[in-house]
Design an enzyme around this catalytic site. Structure first.
Site, short mmCIF file in Angstrom:
data_model
loop_
_atom_site.label_atom_id
_atom_site.label_comp_id
_atom_site.label_asym_id
_atom_site.label_seq_id
_atom_site.Cartn_x
_atom_site.Cartn_y
_atom_site.Cartn_z
N CYS B 85 0.80 -1.20 0.10
CA CYS B 85 0.11 -0.12 -0.06
C CYS B 85 0.98 1.31 0.06
O CYS B 85 1.53 1.94 -1.07
CB CYS B 85 -0.88 -0.06 1.06
SG CYS B 85 -2.27 1.20 1.02
N HIS B 194 -3.25 -5.82 0.89
CA HIS B 194 -2.62 -5.86 2.38
C HIS B 194 -2.49 -7.37 2.68
O HIS B 194 -3.19 -7.88 3.45
CB HIS B 194 -3.45 -5.35 3.43
CG HIS B 194 -3.16 -3.70 3.28
ND1 HIS B 194 -2.09 -3.04 3.85
CD2 HIS B 194 -3.99 -2.73 2.74
CE1 HIS B 194 -2.55 -1.76 3.85
NE2 HIS B 194 -3.31 -1.58 2.68
N GLU B 196 -0.53 -8.61 4.95
CA GLU B 196 -0.37 -8.70 6.58
C GLU B 196 -1.81 -8.70 7.12
O GLU B 196 -1.41 -9.05 8.37
CB GLU B 196 0.65 -7.59 6.71
CG GLU B 196 0.02 -6.35 7.21
CD GLU B 196 -0.37 -5.57 5.89
OE1 GLU B 196 -0.55 -6.10 4.97
OE2 GLU B 196 -0.44 -4.21 6.07
#
Lengths: 83, 223
Positions: B85, B194, B196
């Site tokens: 991002c 994302h 994560e």
């Protein structure tokens, strides 16, 4: 001191969603006849001392390195009257 | 394996990135933007967020943070770097990756569980996926439209450097549905979604994102 103005605009081939939003709002307010809007950024740099070719070259360097992203934007540099 | 996660002023997802690193079995190391030292880490994650308030352009000021100088040099030398991002925006501004990210074409902030297709497994960060594998990870941004000139896009496609592509509709106007790309060597990867945030069933839509981190672990340690 003198003022140097750096104008930064998205390259013509890059979509400008903000400009598009403005263009769509204008006719709603009765401002007709505007075919398109592109939105850019204007930087005013107050430069200490005299404007020399060397100083201008420096400012062009700053415009290319930080003020604009040459991948998506074009810029122009111009000197305004002394302030 | 020690994986550094850089915190810039305005980073949001640094803690989640460190957590993902830990869940993958590596040791997370917090790196500070003002520290011009990578402290001997084996890989680096540039996390999501709004570094420097997204002033000027997303990632434009973070690019010149002291930590970026050794990072750019190490990336050219082969250090694995993942930009997520805002981290992807920083990598583009740093010219470690080509192109740029602009405002979403629909002008709204997006926050969705996004389907992606992994197109390249030839990178340090995606070697654990199967080519063509469909994954779902969160996507959340206002300026996630990937743009580049035609020549650059053709080059990325020809060299197999489109790492992940949006599936099931283009969420932000990215050219050719591109969600993430890599450098030529495959050690630097940037993507808008994302991974994560998709490492545990409790908190994510899937655990599909964990493979980014385990892939890097495998590449570095060979386990």
């Amino acid at each position: 001191m003198a003022r140097v103005v750096v104008d930064v605009m998205l390259k013509p081939e890059i979509l400008d969603p903000q400009g598009k939003a403005v263009a769509q709002a204008l006719p709603r307010l009765g401002y007709d006849g505007i075919a398109a809007v592109r939105q850019g950024k204007r930087f005013e740099l107050d430069v200490v001392g005299e404007i020399t070719e060397e100083r201008l070259a420096q400012i062009r360097g700053a415009a290319e390195t930080l003020l604009s992203n040459p991948v998506i934007e074009d810029f122009t540099v111009r000197v305004e009257d002394a302030i | 394996m020690r994986v550094g996660v850089v915190t810039f002023p305005g980073s949001l997802d640094d803690a989640d990135a460190r957590r993902a690193v830990r869940l993958a079995g590596a040791e997370p190391v917090a790196l500070w933007h003002a520290d011009a030292d990578l402290h001997g880490v084996d890989a680096v994650v540039l996390p999501g967020g709004f570094s420097y308030g997204d002033y000027l352009r997303c990632g434009a000021i973070a690019r010149f943070a002291p930590v970026m100088e050794p990072l750019v040099e190490a990336a050219h030398g082969g250090l694995p770097v993942l930009g997520i991002c805002n981290g992807f925006q920083v990598l583009c501004e740093s010219h470690l990756l080509p192109g740029a990210l602009i405002r979403n074409d629909h002008r709204k902030f997006n926050c969705v569980d996004q389907a992606l297709v992994v197109e390249s497994t030839a990178t340090v960060w995606t070697s654990g996926y199967a080519t063509g594998q469909r994954i779902v990870v969160p996507l959340k941004n206002g300026e996630g439209g990937y743009v580049a000139d035609e020549k650059t896009l053709d080059g990325l496609e020809a060299e197999g450097r489109v790492v992940v592509r949006y599936a099931g509709g283009n969420p932000n106007g990215s050219y050719r549905d591109i969600a993430g790309i890599s450098n030529e060597r495959g050690n630097v990867v940037g993507l808008m979604p994302h991974p994560e945030h998709a490492v545990e069933d409790l908190t994510g839509p899937s655990t599909d994102g964990l493979t980014f981190f385990t892939s890097a672990l495998k590449a570095v340690v060979g386990v």
